[in-house]
Design an enzyme around this catalytic site. Structure first.
Site, PDB file in Angstrom:
ATOM      1  N   SER A 108     -35.751  36.536  -2.072  1.00  0.00           N
ATOM      2  CA  SER A 108     -34.942  37.741  -2.188  1.00  0.00           C
ATOM      3  C   SER A 108     -35.831  38.992  -2.038  1.00  0.00           C
ATOM      4  O   SER A 108     -36.478  39.147  -1.000  1.00  0.00           O
ATOM      5  CB  SER A 108     -34.173  37.726  -3.505  1.00  0.00           C
ATOM      6  OG  SER A 108     -33.173  38.714  -3.512  1.00  0.00           O
ATOM      7  N   ASP A 147     -24.505  33.667   2.266  1.00  0.00           N
ATOM      8  CA  ASP A 147     -25.173  34.454   1.230  1.00  0.00           C
ATOM      9  C   ASP A 147     -24.288  35.641   0.866  1.00  0.00           C
ATOM     10  O   ASP A 147     -24.022  36.500   1.716  1.00  0.00           O
ATOM     11  CB  ASP A 147     -26.537  34.924   1.751  1.00  0.00           C
ATOM     12  CG  ASP A 147     -27.371  35.633   0.689  1.00  0.00           C
ATOM     13  OD1 ASP A 147     -26.798  36.194  -0.263  1.00  0.00           O
ATOM     14  OD2 ASP A 147     -28.606  35.659   0.825  1.00  0.00           O
ATOM     15  N   HIS A 153     -27.192  32.644  -2.169  1.00  0.00           N
ATOM     16  CA  HIS A 153     -28.360  33.518  -2.233  1.00  0.00           C
ATOM     17  C   HIS A 153     -29.509  32.804  -2.934  1.00  0.00           C
ATOM     18  O   HIS A 153     -29.481  32.591  -4.152  1.00  0.00           O
ATOM     19  CB  HIS A 153     -28.035  34.819  -2.953  1.00  0.00           C
ATOM     20  CG  HIS A 153     -29.176  35.796  -2.942  1.00  0.00           C
ATOM     21  ND1 HIS A 153     -29.675  36.335  -1.775  1.00  0.00           N
ATOM     22  CD2 HIS A 153     -29.942  36.307  -3.946  1.00  0.00           C
ATOM     23  CE1 HIS A 153     -30.688  37.130  -2.060  1.00  0.00           C
ATOM     24  NE2 HIS A 153     -30.879  37.122  -3.362  1.00  0.00           N
TER      25      HIS A 153
END
Length: 336
Positions: A155, A281, A308
């Site tokens: 991320s 996602d 995600h």
């Protein structure tokens, strides 16, 4: 032997929902099921602290492998926003790499984990210089002579990993391979995506961020970080307050541009790199990845499922990314 690809990730039908994947990834049940992996990484780990050239202090942890006479190399792992070196996805990745014979170093970004007391200044996403310097220090301390070094990030940590890889040649970082899992690409779009996604995503991140900021204020009561009214704002409003009051960027747009890797910004990347993301996602729009201009050194792998940073492959809540990252790092070690 071929490397795993995103299309190989085929979870059970009930796990093929991006929201289900994402929510299970950070669930208490998953932390419970993954405790043996956490113990594997934490047992025998050494906590370290770096004091960088500008006085900033960052922490991390090194765990040495025990399965080979000589480590394959040094693998460095970055967590995401409001995560830490003890996040489930970091520990599970670390456990897989240890089993494959890698020494594993995990870095805490500023104000993440139990580090709020170390620096007066607040964390923000453009603090790339201190991450580059801490990474270089980790390599200098923990890398065996001539051993390969690899880097994985998730991320926002994936965004940092891509920017570190961009700077690797000039910073003399000997990265053999970098992997970014669901990295933040265009912060403008990412901010909008969180605001328009189902309410629980912004609530989750804001709950953690507000808690972090309140902890910082308690540790430094003499600092005027944020008012109670500031903390009641949403993601965009509170980010704007931080940018205007506590950074040199002046405007929210300038700050978001400061850590963007969208468009052609990765076109000069020289380090062999893999970007793994998922069509479903709910946090980082897949459209951003398809609009990237990438050099031959970069592999873009878009899986149909995964949510995600989740990629949960079974009801034991293990992640496909463990083997995915380990296989690519092993191949990089073999090439080097």
């Amino acid at each position: 032997m071929s490397l795993p690809r995103g299309n190989d990730f085929q979870p059970p039908r009930l796990l093929r929902n991006g929201h289900m994947q994402t929510m299970l990834s950070s669930s208490s049940l998953r932390r419970l099921l993954l405790r043996p992996l956490a113990r594997k990484v934490n047992e025998g780990s050494e906590n370290v602290r770096f004091t960088l050239s500008d006085g900033v202090r960052l922490t991390g942890a090194i765990t040495r492998q025990k399965v080979r006479d000589k480590a394959r190399g040094l693998a460095i792992v970055y967590h995401g926003w409001e995560g830490s070196i003890d996040s489930s996805y970091v520990l599970q990745t670390g456990a897989s790499l240890l089993d494959a014979g890698w020494d594993v170093f995990r870095l805490n970004f500023r104000d993440h984990g139990d580090t709020h007391h170390l620096n007066v200044g607040l964390f923000h996403s453009c603090l790339i210089n201190e991450v580059v310097e801490a990474t270089a220090e980790a390599i200098a301390r923990f890398r065996a002579p001539d051993a390969p070094v690899t880097l994985a990030g998730f991320s926002l940590g994936g965004n940092f990993a891509l920017r570190v890889a961009l700077r690797a040649p000039d910073s003399k970082l000997p990265l053999a391979h970098t992997i970014a899992v669901c990295p933040v690409i265009d912060p403008h779009a990412g901010l909008f995506s969180l605001e328009t996604a189902p309410w629980m995503y912004e609530w989750y991140f804001m709950h953690k961020w507000r808690g972090s900021l309140k902890r910082k204020q308690k540790l430094y009561p003499q600092q005027d970080y944020f008012t109670d009214e500031d903390l009641r704002q949403g993601l965009r409003g509170l980010t704007r307050v931080q940018v205007e009051r506590h950074t040199e960027f002046g405007t929210l747009d300038a700050y978001l541009d400061g850590y963007s890797v969208s468009g052609e910004r990765l076109a000069e990347l020289k380090v062999p790199t893999t970007i793994l993301t998922a069509e479903d996602d709910p946090v980082i729009p897949v459209k951003e990845f398809r609009e990237l201009t990438l050099p031959p050194e970069v592999e873009l792998d878009i899986a149909p499922y995964g949510g995600h940073c989740s990629f949960i492959e079974n009801w034991k809540l293990r992640s496909f990314t463990d083997g995915y990252i380990t296989a690519r790092f092993n191949a990089a070690a073999d090439r080097s």
